[in-house]
Design a protein around this motif. Structure first.
Motif, PDB file in Angstrom:
ATOM      1  N   LYS A 111       0.867  -1.179   0.000  1.00 56.36           N
ATOM      2  CA  LYS A 111       0.000   0.000   0.000  1.00 56.36           C
ATOM      3  C   LYS A 111       0.898   1.221   0.000  1.00 56.36           C
ATOM      4  O   LYS A 111       1.664   1.433   0.931  1.00 56.36           O
ATOM      5  CB  LYS A 111      -0.905   0.003   1.226  1.00 56.36           C
ATOM      6  CG  LYS A 111      -1.882   1.139   1.253  1.00 56.36           C
ATOM      7  CD  LYS A 111      -2.555   1.202   2.609  1.00 56.36           C
ATOM      8  CE  LYS A 111      -3.122   2.554   2.883  1.00 56.36           C
ATOM      9  NZ  LYS A 111      -2.203   3.647   2.828  1.00 56.36           N
ATOM     10  N   ASP A 112       0.800   2.001  -1.056  1.00 54.57           N
ATOM     11  CA  ASP A 112       1.660   3.165  -1.237  1.00 54.57           C
ATOM     12  C   ASP A 112       3.124   2.734  -1.091  1.00 54.57           C
ATOM     13  O   ASP A 112       3.480   1.630  -1.442  1.00 54.57           O
ATOM     14  CB  ASP A 112       1.279   4.290  -0.265  1.00 54.57           C
ATOM     15  CG  ASP A 112      -0.154   4.780  -0.470  1.00 54.57           C
ATOM     16  OD1 ASP A 112      -0.610   4.800  -1.637  1.00 54.57           O
ATOM     17  OD2 ASP A 112      -0.813   5.128   0.520  1.00 54.57           O
ATOM     18  N   ARG A 169      -8.240  -5.432  -4.556  1.00 54.58           N
ATOM     19  CA  ARG A 169      -7.353  -4.467  -5.196  1.00 54.58           C
ATOM     20  C   ARG A 169      -8.076  -3.152  -5.521  1.00 54.58           C
ATOM     21  O   ARG A 169      -7.446  -2.185  -5.904  1.00 54.58           O
ATOM     22  CB  ARG A 169      -6.780  -5.043  -6.484  1.00 54.58           C
ATOM     23  CG  ARG A 169      -5.521  -5.920  -6.417  1.00 54.58           C
ATOM     24  CD  ARG A 169      -5.249  -6.597  -5.150  1.00 54.58           C
ATOM     25  NE  ARG A 169      -3.961  -7.309  -5.168  1.00 54.58           N
ATOM     26  CZ  ARG A 169      -3.694  -8.295  -4.367  1.00 54.58           C
ATOM     27  NH1 ARG A 169      -4.607  -8.726  -3.515  1.00 54.58           N
ATOM     28  NH2 ARG A 169      -2.514  -8.864  -4.382  1.00 54.58           N
ATOM     29  N   LYS A 208     -10.486   0.053  -4.218  1.00 55.04           N
ATOM     30  CA  LYS A 208     -10.903   0.759  -3.010  1.00 55.04           C
ATOM     31  C   LYS A 208     -12.427   0.754  -2.893  1.00 55.04           C
ATOM     32  O   LYS A 208     -13.128   0.766  -3.904  1.00 55.04           O
ATOM     33  CB  LYS A 208     -10.413   2.204  -3.061  1.00 55.04           C
ATOM     34  CG  LYS A 208      -8.924   2.329  -2.940  1.00 55.04           C
ATOM     35  CD  LYS A 208      -8.503   3.778  -2.924  1.00 55.04           C
ATOM     36  CE  LYS A 208      -6.996   3.896  -2.774  1.00 55.04           C
ATOM     37  NZ  LYS A 208      -6.566   5.280  -2.681  1.00 55.04           N
TER      38      LYS A 208
END
Length: 117
Positions: A96-97, A112, A114
């Motif tokens: 994540k990020d 995957r 949001k």
């Protein structure tokens, strides 16, 4: 900013950054806790051992990797090792990020997309 980002914030975190919520108003007598969510920080290779243990125990781990860059060779090795464990237990892993890995045990897949578009 996503919900996890809002909940977990950015940068270095410590256990003092989390607030324990009182759930005494909820009836938890009929439930048993089999799966836990662990928050971990990966500073070096030795931090992988308790993460692997948690995954083998069927728990979920959110690991802070802010001490490494995504192109760091140590981080590549750590990521590969955790991918192998996730595969062994039938779980899932996602970055994540640039600051977190989310690793799940068997039976738990990571969406995957949001929520809410």
């Amino acid at each position: 900013m996503g919900l996890m980002s809002k909940l977990l914030g950015g940068g270095g975190r410590s256990t003092g950054d989390y607030v324990e919520l009182d759930i005494s108003d909820f009836d938890t007598s009929a439930t048993s806790v089999d799966t836990q969510l662990h928050i971990a920080t990966i500073g070096d290779k030795s931090d992988v051992i308790p993460i692997k243990d948690a995954l083998y125990d069927g728990d979920i781990v959110i690991a802070d990797i802010t001490r490494h860059t995504t192109t760091d060779r140590t981080m590549e090795h750590i990521s590969d090792e955790l991918k192998q464990v996730a595969d062994e237990v039938g779980g899932d892993i996602i970055q994540k990020d640039d600051d977190q890995l989310v690793i799940t045990p068997g039976g738990v897949k990571i969406a995957r997309e949001k929520l809410g578009g």
